[in-house]
Design a protein around this motif. Structure first.
Motif, PDB file in Angstrom:
ATOM      1  N   TYR A 150      -0.754   3.245 -43.988  1.00  0.00           N
ATOM      2  CA  TYR A 150      -0.363   3.871 -42.928  1.00  0.00           C
ATOM      3  C   TYR A 150       0.706   3.022 -42.020  1.00  0.00           C
ATOM      4  N   LEU A 151       0.489   1.798 -42.244  1.00  0.00           N
ATOM      5  CA  LEU A 151       1.157   1.376 -41.123  1.00  0.00           C
ATOM      6  C   LEU A 151       2.870   0.634 -41.689  1.00  0.00           C
ATOM      7  N   ARG A 152       3.433   0.753 -43.574  1.00  0.00           N
ATOM      8  CA  ARG A 152       4.646   1.337 -43.456  1.00  0.00           C
ATOM      9  C   ARG A 152       4.885   2.202 -43.252  1.00  0.00           C
ATOM     10  N   TYR A 153       4.389   3.602 -43.014  1.00  0.00           N
ATOM     11  CA  TYR A 153       4.896   4.815 -43.076  1.00  0.00           C
ATOM     12  C   TYR A 153       5.016   4.642 -41.704  1.00  0.00           C
ATOM     13  N   SER A 154       3.963   4.389 -40.373  1.00  0.00           N
ATOM     14  CA  SER A 154       4.457   4.237 -39.532  1.00  0.00           C
ATOM     15  C   SER A 154       5.617   3.629 -38.789  1.00  0.00           C
ATOM     16  N   THR A 155       6.178   2.574 -39.382  1.00  0.00           N
ATOM     17  CA  THR A 155       7.126   1.596 -39.276  1.00  0.00           C
ATOM     18  C   THR A 155       8.575   2.588 -39.786  1.00  0.00           C
ATOM     19  N   GLU A 156       8.010   2.580 -40.776  1.00  0.00           N
ATOM     20  CA  GLU A 156       9.489   3.759 -41.064  1.00  0.00           C
ATOM     21  C   GLU A 156       9.450   4.835 -40.059  1.00  0.00           C
ATOM     22  N   THR A 157       9.024   5.598 -40.287  1.00  0.00           N
ATOM     23  CA  THR A 157       9.185   6.528 -39.363  1.00  0.00           C
ATOM     24  C   THR A 157       9.486   5.835 -37.940  1.00  0.00           C
ATOM     25  N   ARG A 158       8.952   5.567 -37.319  1.00  0.00           N
ATOM     26  CA  ARG A 158       9.903   4.814 -35.888  1.00  0.00           C
ATOM     27  C   ARG A 158      11.116   4.457 -36.327  1.00  0.00           C
ATOM     28  N   ASN A 159      11.165   3.762 -37.405  1.00  0.00           N
ATOM     29  CA  ASN A 159      13.331   3.435 -37.284  1.00  0.00           C
ATOM     30  C   ASN A 159      13.618   4.544 -37.542  1.00  0.00           C
ATOM     31  N   TRP A 160      13.543   5.213 -38.595  1.00  0.00           N
ATOM     32  CA  TRP A 160      13.811   6.266 -38.748  1.00  0.00           C
ATOM     33  C   TRP A 160      14.316   7.017 -37.660  1.00  0.00           C
ATOM     34  N   PHE A 161      13.471   7.647 -36.579  1.00  0.00           N
ATOM     35  CA  PHE A 161      13.206   8.570 -35.476  1.00  0.00           C
ATOM     36  C   PHE A 161      14.538   7.590 -34.604  1.00  0.00           C
ATOM     37  N   ARG A 182       0.715  -3.607 -52.377  1.00  0.00           N
ATOM     38  CA  ARG A 182       0.947  -2.991 -51.199  1.00  0.00           C
ATOM     39  C   ARG A 182       2.856  -3.208 -51.386  1.00  0.00           C
ATOM     40  N   ARG A 183       3.180  -1.988 -50.891  1.00  0.00           N
ATOM     41  CA  ARG A 183       4.696  -1.839 -51.045  1.00  0.00           C
ATOM     42  C   ARG A 183       5.557  -2.546 -49.423  1.00  0.00           C
ATOM     43  N   SER A 184       6.746  -2.764 -49.757  1.00  0.00           N
ATOM     44  CA  SER A 184       7.594  -3.103 -48.820  1.00  0.00           C
ATOM     45  C   SER A 184       7.722  -2.293 -47.898  1.00  0.00           C
ATOM     46  N   VAL A 185       8.213  -2.002 -46.839  1.00  0.00           N
ATOM     47  CA  VAL A 185       8.844  -1.345 -45.606  1.00  0.00           C
ATOM     48  C   VAL A 185      10.553  -0.999 -45.598  1.00  0.00           C
ATOM     49  N   ARG A 186      10.860   0.069 -46.334  1.00  0.00           N
ATOM     50  CA  ARG A 186      12.156   0.848 -46.845  1.00  0.00           C
ATOM     51  C   ARG A 186      12.874   0.677 -45.724  1.00  0.00           C
ATOM     52  N   SER A 187      14.243  -0.249 -45.461  1.00  0.00           N
ATOM     53  CA  SER A 187      14.925   0.216 -44.616  1.00  0.00           C
ATOM     54  C   SER A 187      15.903   0.881 -44.263  1.00  0.00           C
ATOM     55  N   ILE A 188      16.496   1.643 -43.377  1.00  0.00           N
ATOM     56  CA  ILE A 188      16.634   3.670 -42.679  1.00  0.00           C
ATOM     57  C   ILE A 188      18.176   3.735 -43.847  1.00  0.00           C
ATOM     58  N   GLU A 189      18.343   2.569 -44.706  1.00  0.00           N
ATOM     59  CA  GLU A 189      19.256   2.706 -45.670  1.00  0.00           C
ATOM     60  C   GLU A 189      19.357   3.612 -46.978  1.00  0.00           C
ATOM     61  N   GLU A 190      17.591   3.046 -47.246  1.00  0.00           N
ATOM     62  CA  GLU A 190      16.831   3.220 -48.615  1.00  0.00           C
ATOM     63  C   GLU A 190      16.303   4.920 -47.345  1.00  0.00           C
ATOM     64  N   LEU A 191      15.582   5.078 -47.023  1.00  0.00           N
ATOM     65  CA  LEU A 191      15.231   6.338 -46.541  1.00  0.00           C
ATOM     66  C   LEU A 191      16.397   7.569 -46.641  1.00  0.00           C
TER      67      LEU A 191
END
Length: 488
Positions: free
Chosen positions: A286-297, A468-477
């Protein structure tokens, strides 16, 4: 109708937008005022622009204000909704990172376990500040709707110590019911009737009927095992269903944190989880997901703003409880849901002071819980272990008692399955020092904790976790989103 709703933590942009559009699906609510407040002016500006665009596009008289002055937002409010994350992702990262050094692998870490307990310590002083403001400046008898985790601890503190009319709201029951309806072949979730009761994130479907026909354990097990997706994603939940005889509301990954049997050894973790999505058990998922979601938004904000120009569609009103509760209270259209409240005898075999999650009905007279429920013994025993931890955690947060805090963490089921008392004592010291900026009640304890850490001989390790999975970049998302769109 004309009244005021204050949303604390309104900078949780996506969730605030959902609450806003849900509430405006009630025709009688077009003239109300939404007062948004957050500590982030940047986030407040973004969400206000989105909500203003919705109001303009739908030609509504709804008023939207935004301020970092919480008391001003709460002045005269009839309803106060909280969706705050105290400490943000910075503190949350420590909730996951530090326990890993002691072998404690969490998927979410926001309810109990080491991360959830420390999250509660950060939240409770702030919750009590909210309650003080509600008592002093909100409308007389204002209702506090808490969406923030750790749900039980926050709601417990608001009711017991904040002295405010409080209900805790979650969507786990709805999600679990939708799963059950799907595996049983229902044409819509409405064909499934159920009684679901327990405590937040450990709620149990103790009675199921599909179109009036009772559904037993064996039929439900067979349905889940035959499902092409859930049979892989929900392995742990299905195992618990087989052993306990009832299905849990909580996701595979979250449920694994509350039980001392599935996440205590790395090889066991990988056996029971699924990596197709964070919610099925990924370490720090959930930490990874939340970080990616914030960056995406942040990056895709112009698209979110553009989407706000579309008309509100009442058919797309979500199953989040808030709008339905407000509608029932204000219009007397009765609503049945599952609510987090003080037990007071509703569940016969759980403590009176515990915060339970159980069925209730809402009308002009308030939230009326369905009493006389008895949980299966194994479900009650599992809930009791968490309730005892929650109670100690709340009391520790109120008193700023680091010794009681350590005892609460020690008694957490997963922590106790993994760590020794010496490790727990050092881990709590380390977490309190790392998160001191959000723990004012422990300021007096920080210097001594630092001294103990300097002298400690308890060994730790740098460990990323079992899965553990790494936080994905905006480009990857963006690439993944485009691939999914093309595929289907």
């Amino acid at each position: 109708m004309s009244f005021k709703i204050a949303i604390i933590g309104a900078g949780s942009v996506g969730f605030t937008k959902k609450l806003f559009t849900d509430i405006l699906c009630v025709p009688e609510f077009k003239d109300i005022e939404f007062a948004l407040t957050d500590i982030s002016e940047h986030n407040l500006g973004m969400i206000k622009a989105i909500l203003d665009r919705i109001v303009e596009a739908n030609k509504l008289p709804t008023k939207v204000t935004a301020t970092t002055d919480r008391r001003k937002a709460l002045e005269g409010a009839r309803y106060v909704i909280s969706c705050v994350r105290v400490g943000g992702l910075e503190a949350y990262a420590d909730d996951i990172r530090i326990p890993l050094k002691y072998g404690i692998d969490q998927c979410v870490g926001d309810t109990i376990c080491a991360g959830g307990i420390l999250y509660g310590q950060r939240n409770i002083p702030v919750i009590l500040d909210f309650c003080k403001d509600i008592r002093e400046v909100a409308d007389t008898g204002a209702k506090f709707l808490n969406y923030a985790n750790p749900m039980a601890m926050n709601t417990w503190a608001a009711i017991e110590y904040g002295k405010v009319d409080t209900v805790g709201l979650c969507h786990g029951v709805q999600h679990g019911a939708a799963q059950i309806a799907e595996v049983l072949g229902a044409r819509s979730p409405g064909e499934l009737d159920y009684v679901c009761s327990g405590i937040n994130h450990q709620t149990w479907f103790i009675e199921l009927r599909l179109n009036g026909r009772p559904i037993g354990k064996d039929e439900l097990i067979a349905a889940f095992e035959a499902h092409p997706v859930y049979s892989k994603q929900e392995k742990l939940r299905i195992d618990v269903l087989k052993r306990f005889g009832v299905y849990s509301t909580e996701s595979n990954g979250h449920l694994s944190e509350y039980l001392p049997w599935y996440r205590k050894r790395p090889d066991e973790i990988t056996r029971w989880i699924d990596m197709s999505d964070w919610i099925h058990g990924e370490t720090g998922g959930y930490l990874r997901y939340s970080t990616e979601t914030r960056n995406w938004f942040e990056t895709e904000y112009p698209q979110f703003l553009e989407a706000a120009s579309k008309p509100i569609d009442p058919a797309k009103r979500s199953n989040e409880h808030a709008s339905h509760i407000l509608e029932a209270l204000e219009t007397n259209r009765v609503y049945r849901g599952h609510f987090n409240v003080k037990n007071n005898g509703v569940i016969a075999n759980l403590p009176q002071d515990a915060i339970i999650e159980s069925p209730g009905f809402v009308d002009r007279f308030g939230i009326n819980m369905a009493a006389g429920i008895t949980l299966p013994e194994a479900c009650a025993a599992t809930c009791m272990a968490s309730i005892n931890v929650q109670r100690m955690s709340v009391h520790a947060a109120i008193a700023g008692d680091i010794d009681l805090l350590k005892l609460a963490v020690l008694h957490d089921p997963l922590v106790g399955a993994v760590s020794t008392p010496e490790e727990v004592w050092q881990m709590v010291d380390e977490m309190v020092v790392a998160e001191a900026a959000w723990l004012p009640q422990y300021a007096h304890a920080v210097p001594a904790a630092k001294e103990r850490l300097a002298k400690s001989k308890v060994k730790t390790r740098e460990w990323a976790g079992a899965a553990r999975r790494s936080v994905r970049s905006i480009e990857e998302l963006r690439a993944e989103k485009a691939a999914l769109k093309q595929a289907g």
